[in-house]
Design a protein around this motif. Sequence first.
Motif, PDB file in Angstrom:
ATOM      1  N   GLN A   1      -7.110  -1.746   5.051  1.00 38.68           N
ATOM      2  CA  GLN A   1      -5.559  -1.165   4.963  1.00 38.68           C
ATOM      3  C   GLN A   1      -5.259  -0.549   3.383  1.00 38.68           C
ATOM      4  O   GLN A   1      -4.170   0.284   3.506  1.00 38.68           O
ATOM      5  CB  GLN A   1      -4.867  -2.380   5.141  1.00 38.68           C
ATOM      6  CG  GLN A   1      -5.046  -2.891   6.554  1.00 38.68           C
ATOM      7  CD  GLN A   1      -3.976  -4.275   6.689  1.00 38.68           C
ATOM      8  OE1 GLN A   1      -3.040  -4.204   7.447  1.00 38.68           O
ATOM      9  NE2 GLN A   1      -4.430  -5.339   6.040  1.00 38.68           N
ATOM     10  N   SER A   2      -6.072  -1.074   2.509  1.00 42.41           N
ATOM     11  CA  SER A   2      -5.988  -0.433   1.090  1.00 42.41           C
ATOM     12  C   SER A   2      -6.879   0.990   1.065  1.00 42.41           C
ATOM     13  O   SER A   2      -6.233   1.845   0.624  1.00 42.41           O
ATOM     14  CB  SER A   2      -6.300  -1.349  -0.021  1.00 42.41           C
ATOM     15  OG  SER A   2      -6.174  -0.776  -1.026  1.00 42.41           O
TER      16      SER A   2
ATOM     17  N   PHE B   1      -0.898   2.255  -9.017  1.00 42.89           N
ATOM     18  CA  PHE B   1      -0.757   3.584  -8.676  1.00 42.89           C
ATOM     19  C   PHE B   1      -0.635   4.578  -9.706  1.00 42.89           C
ATOM     20  O   PHE B   1      -0.395   5.800  -9.853  1.00 42.89           O
ATOM     21  CB  PHE B   1       0.567   3.972  -7.855  1.00 42.89           C
ATOM     22  CG  PHE B   1       0.386   3.317  -6.354  1.00 42.89           C
ATOM     23  CD1 PHE B   1      -0.348   3.951  -5.300  1.00 42.89           C
ATOM     24  CD2 PHE B   1       0.668   2.173  -6.182  1.00 42.89           C
ATOM     25  CE1 PHE B   1      -0.221   3.546  -3.995  1.00 42.89           C
ATOM     26  CE2 PHE B   1       0.610   1.424  -4.845  1.00 42.89           C
ATOM     27  CZ  PHE B   1       0.025   2.168  -3.629  1.00 42.89           C
TER      28      PHE B   1
ATOM     29  N   LEU C   1      -4.805   5.129  -2.919  1.00 36.05           N
ATOM     30  CA  LEU C   1      -5.512   4.079  -3.460  1.00 36.05           C
ATOM     31  C   LEU C   1      -7.111   4.272  -3.537  1.00 36.05           C
ATOM     32  O   LEU C   1      -7.686   3.826  -4.310  1.00 36.05           O
ATOM     33  CB  LEU C   1      -5.196   2.897  -2.523  1.00 36.05           C
ATOM     34  CG  LEU C   1      -3.675   2.444  -2.659  1.00 36.05           C
ATOM     35  CD1 LEU C   1      -3.365   1.499  -1.419  1.00 36.05           C
ATOM     36  CD2 LEU C   1      -3.390   1.704  -3.912  1.00 36.05           C
TER      37      LEU C   1
ATOM     38  N   ASP D   1       7.501   1.840   1.174  1.00 33.61           N
ATOM     39  CA  ASP D   1       7.681   0.900   2.509  1.00 33.61           C
ATOM     40  C   ASP D   1       7.533  -0.294   2.338  1.00 33.61           C
ATOM     41  O   ASP D   1       6.269  -0.770   2.266  1.00 33.61           O
ATOM     42  CB  ASP D   1       6.779   1.723   3.674  1.00 33.61           C
ATOM     43  CG  ASP D   1       6.768   1.154   5.022  1.00 33.61           C
ATOM     44  OD1 ASP D   1       7.747   0.178   5.265  1.00 33.61           O
ATOM     45  OD2 ASP D   1       5.862   1.316   5.759  1.00 33.61           O
TER      46      ASP D   1
ATOM     47  N   THR E   1       0.814  -1.169  -0.143  1.00 33.65           N
ATOM     48  CA  THR E   1       0.185   0.020   0.005  1.00 33.65           C
ATOM     49  C   THR E   1       0.825   1.147  -0.154  1.00 33.65           C
ATOM     50  O   THR E   1       0.472   2.428  -0.302  1.00 33.65           O
ATOM     51  CB  THR E   1      -1.012   0.158   1.359  1.00 33.65           C
ATOM     52  OG1 THR E   1      -0.177  -0.234   2.382  1.00 33.65           O
ATOM     53  CG2 THR E   1      -1.909  -1.116   1.081  1.00 33.65           C
ATOM     54  N   HIS E   2       2.222   1.204   0.518  1.00 33.66           N
ATOM     55  CA  HIS E   2       3.150   2.378   0.278  1.00 33.66           C
ATOM     56  C   HIS E   2       4.419   1.723  -0.395  1.00 33.66           C
ATOM     57  O   HIS E   2       5.142   1.235   0.419  1.00 33.66           O
ATOM     58  CB  HIS E   2       3.297   2.545   1.723  1.00 33.66           C
ATOM     59  CG  HIS E   2       2.152   3.394   2.418  1.00 33.66           C
ATOM     60  ND1 HIS E   2       1.676   4.608   2.283  1.00 33.66           N
ATOM     61  CD2 HIS E   2       1.311   2.810   3.599  1.00 33.66           C
ATOM     62  CE1 HIS E   2       0.616   4.856   2.892  1.00 33.66           C
ATOM     63  NE2 HIS E   2       0.475   3.653   3.723  1.00 33.66           N
TER      64      HIS E   2
ATOM     65  N   SER F   1       4.857  -2.083   4.567  1.00 28.52           N
ATOM     66  CA  SER F   1       3.337  -1.811   4.512  1.00 28.52           C
ATOM     67  C   SER F   1       2.625  -2.903   4.097  1.00 28.52           C
ATOM     68  O   SER F   1       3.206  -3.938   3.215  1.00 28.52           O
ATOM     69  CB  SER F   1       3.204  -0.529   3.727  1.00 28.52           C
ATOM     70  OG  SER F   1       3.641  -0.935   2.301  1.00 28.52           O
TER      71      SER F   1
ATOM     72  N   SER G   1      -7.844   2.777   3.193  1.00 28.15           N
ATOM     73  CA  SER G   1      -7.484   3.936   4.224  1.00 28.15           C
ATOM     74  C   SER G   1      -6.213   4.839   3.468  1.00 28.15           C
ATOM     75  O   SER G   1      -5.912   5.942   4.104  1.00 28.15           O
ATOM     76  CB  SER G   1      -7.144   3.455   5.477  1.00 28.15           C
ATOM     77  OG  SER G   1      -5.924   2.674   5.413  1.00 28.15           O
ATOM     78  N   VAL G   2      -5.632   4.349   2.470  1.00 28.51           N
ATOM     79  CA  VAL G   2      -4.721   5.144   1.736  1.00 28.51           C
ATOM     80  C   VAL G   2      -5.247   6.142   0.748  1.00 28.51           C
ATOM     81  O   VAL G   2      -5.928   5.449  -0.237  1.00 28.51           O
ATOM     82  CB  VAL G   2      -3.565   4.012   1.271  1.00 28.51           C
ATOM     83  CG1 VAL G   2      -2.472   4.960   0.385  1.00 28.51           C
ATOM     84  CG2 VAL G   2      -3.047   3.243   2.150  1.00 28.51           C
ATOM     85  N   SER G   3      -5.208   7.229   0.819  1.00 26.85           N
ATOM     86  CA  SER G   3      -5.978   8.007  -0.088  1.00 26.85           C
ATOM     87  C   SER G   3      -5.648   7.800  -1.471  1.00 26.85           C
ATOM     88  O   SER G   3      -6.498   7.936  -2.373  1.00 26.85           O
ATOM     89  CB  SER G   3      -5.676   9.479   0.207  1.00 26.85           C
ATOM     90  OG  SER G   3      -4.485   9.879   0.250  1.00 26.85           O
TER      91      SER G   3
END
Length: 549
Positions: free
Chosen positions: A379-380, A305, A386, A247, A243-244, A250, A382-384
């Motif tokens: 978890q996906s 992405f 995504l 990182d 997701t990052h 992540s 919540s990542v803006s």
Amino acid sequence: MIKHSLISQSCAVAVAATAFLVSTANAETINVTPASIAGGVPNANDRRDHPPNLLPPGFSLRLVAQGGDALENPSGLITNFGYLNDASKQPVEATKTEPDENTYLILNKNPGGPTAGFDYGRHFLFQGHEVGSDHAYVTRINLDVADPDRRITLMTKGGTTGFNFIDGSTFNPFTGTLLFTQENGTTGGVIEVSPDFDATKGAATLLRTLYGIMGRAGFEGIHPDNNGNIYLVEDTGGTKVPTHPQDPNSPVVAKNPNSFVYRLIPYNKADLTAGGKLQALQVSINNQPVVFVPVDATHPTGDVFSANQLKLHTTGISHPVKWITVHDTATNGFASFDANAAAKAAGATPFKRPENMAFLPGSNFRTFFFDPTGDTDSQSGSVSALAARGAWGSIFRVDLQGDLDAGRISIFVLGDKVHNSFDNLTFASNNLLLAAEDRGDLLHDELNTLDSIWAYNVDHPASDGVRFVALGRDRASQADAAFAAAGTPGFQNDGDNEPTGLLFSDGKSLLGSAFPKPDGVLFFTQQHGENNVYQVTGGTGDHTCDLFF
């Protein structure tokens, strides 16, 4: 916009199912309109205990079938509507078969059954069962039959059927047959089944596969148009990426787009075995096709992405689309083939697991909606970055022009934490689209939220939609969720219920034809757990909650 501040808990009612529906012909029909739904149900049910199903005032549920109901003609382990008879072979409990999409038909004659000379009526509800181990099967609920011994007929013969994870279903009026899809990756595909039963064969009068015509893929939704073309959507999950991306620690839960939207143009709409052209939808952005991008050393996050995915999911803009041929029996022959691989090779555009589609009534089958379910993981979502690219799920609108070979695509609903994981779609009026969620056990647990059925007015795309059903959880599903949470060895079933088989139909008209349909009825299945099938009735609109849209 919805006046959320004016919606109170009093504008939702807990609904307990009434006795079995004996005849849909004489049952109360449904009135699902903005006025009848009104403020809807303000909140989803929490994932705890076994809360009831909640619907707006004026609506009620009739129980049509339950998982434990006996089949008229059991075969091997296939003895009950929604459970395999394998409790003695399983460490914990019998396998739940997951009756999935519903298809409602009114036939002009008795289609027959295992009992010679018996009148099975004229009103029927068909399901495919999403179970593996070569035990997926097709059932026919005989809605006019009160006798429990003859109410549900098994349409597929044999203790094992050779089919797996039957999901989507539809009736094709041009062939007079039912089409079922297997959501099973490269071993999936379409099955053609007659609604009639041959007592001498102990099964449907016709049952065959169409693997060399529509290919093998994880197909789910399937619908014919008024020209006899067959539209399909594929639900095949893509490779997961972090997701990052910067990182490496992540969560690796963001899924690469990997599923396609198809249509078959048959050479003979009255006989699909004559072959045809299988095509897939291709989107272009900035005059360049949006194609599959693999996750590899050159593209470590695939297309997850990309700027194209952001533009594709941006509201207020549209992009050109066209159909491209991925397989043609006239040149490629009738051997079984991988439809997903063919779509990738041809340059079609992948999406994040489309679940179903629905034609806009009155559009002459030029407009349809389809719904990628997304990543089903907070978890996906919540990542803006995504979320803006469909991690929570989405609903797209496609408007075809001219000869139906090209048109425009636009985002109709971009999912969020409240509205997400869209699955079954059905139109309840010329402009009212119902969309069921399938969040799955993980997302239920992460957000402490059970599924909903949403209502969207397609004339007002800026609206947030209204919750038509806040799904509850039956006691069997609650117990299953506890088994899963405890990591019980050998436990094989899903936990929480989900709403599937969402269908509004009058049993006669081609889905997507214009309303009104005064004899229309609405069904859905509370899948997993007890595997209950319901008919929704009511919808008088005679109450005081604020109207939406």
